[in-house]
Write an enzyme that holds these catalytic residues in place. Structure first.
Site, short mmCIF file in Angstrom:
data_model
loop_
_atom_site.label_atom_id
_atom_site.label_comp_id
_atom_site.label_asym_id
_atom_site.label_seq_id
_atom_site.Cartn_x
_atom_site.Cartn_y
_atom_site.Cartn_z
CG HIS A 12 -0.40 -0.01 2.54
ND1 HIS A 12 -0.93 -0.77 3.57
CD2 HIS A 12 0.64 0.64 3.09
CE1 HIS A 12 -0.23 -0.57 4.67
NE2 HIS A 12 0.73 0.30 4.41
CG HIS A 59 -0.19 4.94 7.33
ND1 HIS A 59 -1.06 3.98 6.83
CD2 HIS A 59 1.06 4.42 7.16
CE1 HIS A 59 -0.36 2.95 6.38
NE2 HIS A 59 0.93 3.19 6.57
CG HIS A 192 8.78 -0.75 3.89
ND1 HIS A 192 7.94 -1.76 4.31
CD2 HIS A 192 8.10 0.41 4.14
CE1 HIS A 192 6.81 -1.25 4.76
NE2 HIS A 192 6.89 0.06 4.70
CD GLU A 239 3.25 -0.97 6.49
OE1 GLU A 239 2.98 0.22 6.74
OE2 GLU A 239 3.55 -1.38 5.35
#
Length: 279
Positions: A12, A59, A192, A239
């Site tokens: 995403h 977020h 990441h 995530e």
């Protein structure tokens, strides 16, 4: 009874939304990523889900560091997309299914989870971009149930707890009395790290392990601690908890339909995994 037709895990990354808005899907940097999605759309056209239960992480749009629930479930009739600061286009609104949401919430509480219930809820890029990738023309009459997991503010829920959380939601779906085709989705990552000394970190080998285990043996991923996940996947790579929780909703064997893996997309290992539930 409701039927879980399958599972889709996908990334995403906010930059994907910008690429969609600029029509860059077939440009060199983006093409290997976007070319992974037609096969998934073809499968969705065949299986025709009525409802999507989507596991993601907020977020800062609904929850911030001062108030961060471990688990939150949307129980609204509509969810509007909003930009949490990336300057992304607004992808519109999505039809909720409050009756099913409350059924899921009741099952979770019965199984000794304590979700925050959200009768008003905005959805950010982690929710809207995956749906735009899979349904470029919009989700139409498909209803959605947003499920947010804290992957931001430590302490984070363990991989095992997230898997059990998904199992509970899977039981709730299976006991829903209406005949519905339900798709479960997990979004985020994969590996990441966007800040610190390891900014730009990507672990292709671990990503492939995760994808393989999600297909054949998802329980194997529940043995990793949060510290280990941060070490192996990066600070934002946690995530993968969303992928693990969503996979927990499928109790039984699955068949891999499609996968795509491409690095990097905005310093992120971007992946797509489509599994069909074989019950």
């Amino acid at each position: 009874m409701a039927n879980i037709i399958g599972y889709i895990g996908t990334s995403h990354v906010p930059a994907i939304g910008g690429a969609i808005a600029r029509g860059q899907q077939q440009e060199g940097y983006w093409k290997p990523f976007f070319d992974g999605f037609p096969a998934a759309r073809q499968w969705l056209a065949q299986t025709r889900p009525d409802v999507i239960v989507l596991f993601y992480n907020d977020h800062g749009l609904n929850f911030f560091l001062d108030k961060m629930p471990t688990f939150a479930v949307g129980a609204a009739a509509e969810y509007r997309n909003a930009d949490e600061g990336w300057g992304l286009p607004n992808f519109g609104s999505y039809r909720g299914y409050p009756e099913l949401s409350w059924h899921i919430i009741e099952q979770l509480v019965q199984d000794e989870f304590d979700p925050v219930t959200c009768q008003e809820m905005l959805v950010d890029h982690a929710f809207s971009i995956p749906l735009k990738l899979l349904w470029p023309e919009g989700t139409g009459d498909i209803r959605v149930v947003p499920v947010a997991i804290n992957t931001v503010q430590h302490p984070l829920p363990s991989a095992l707890r997230c898997f059990k959380f998904g199992r509970s939601i899977g039981r709730a779906i299976a006991s829903w009395p209406m005949n519905l085709n339900v798709l479960v989705m997990g979004t985020g990552g994969l590996s990441h790290q966007l800040d610190g000394q390891r900014a730009g970190f990507i672990n292709r080998e671990f990503d492939q392990i995760c994808l393989d285990k999600l297909v054949a043996h998802p329980e194997a991923l529940t043995g990793y601690t949060i510290t280990q996940l941060v070490d192996l996947a990066g600070t934002q790579g946690v995530e993968v908890l969303n992928w693990i929780a969503a996979r927990g909703a499928l109790d039984g064997s699955v068949r891999e339909i499609h996968r795509n893996y491409h690095i990097p997309i905005s310093n992120t290992a971007s992946a797509l995994l489509v599994l069909e539930n074989s019950h």
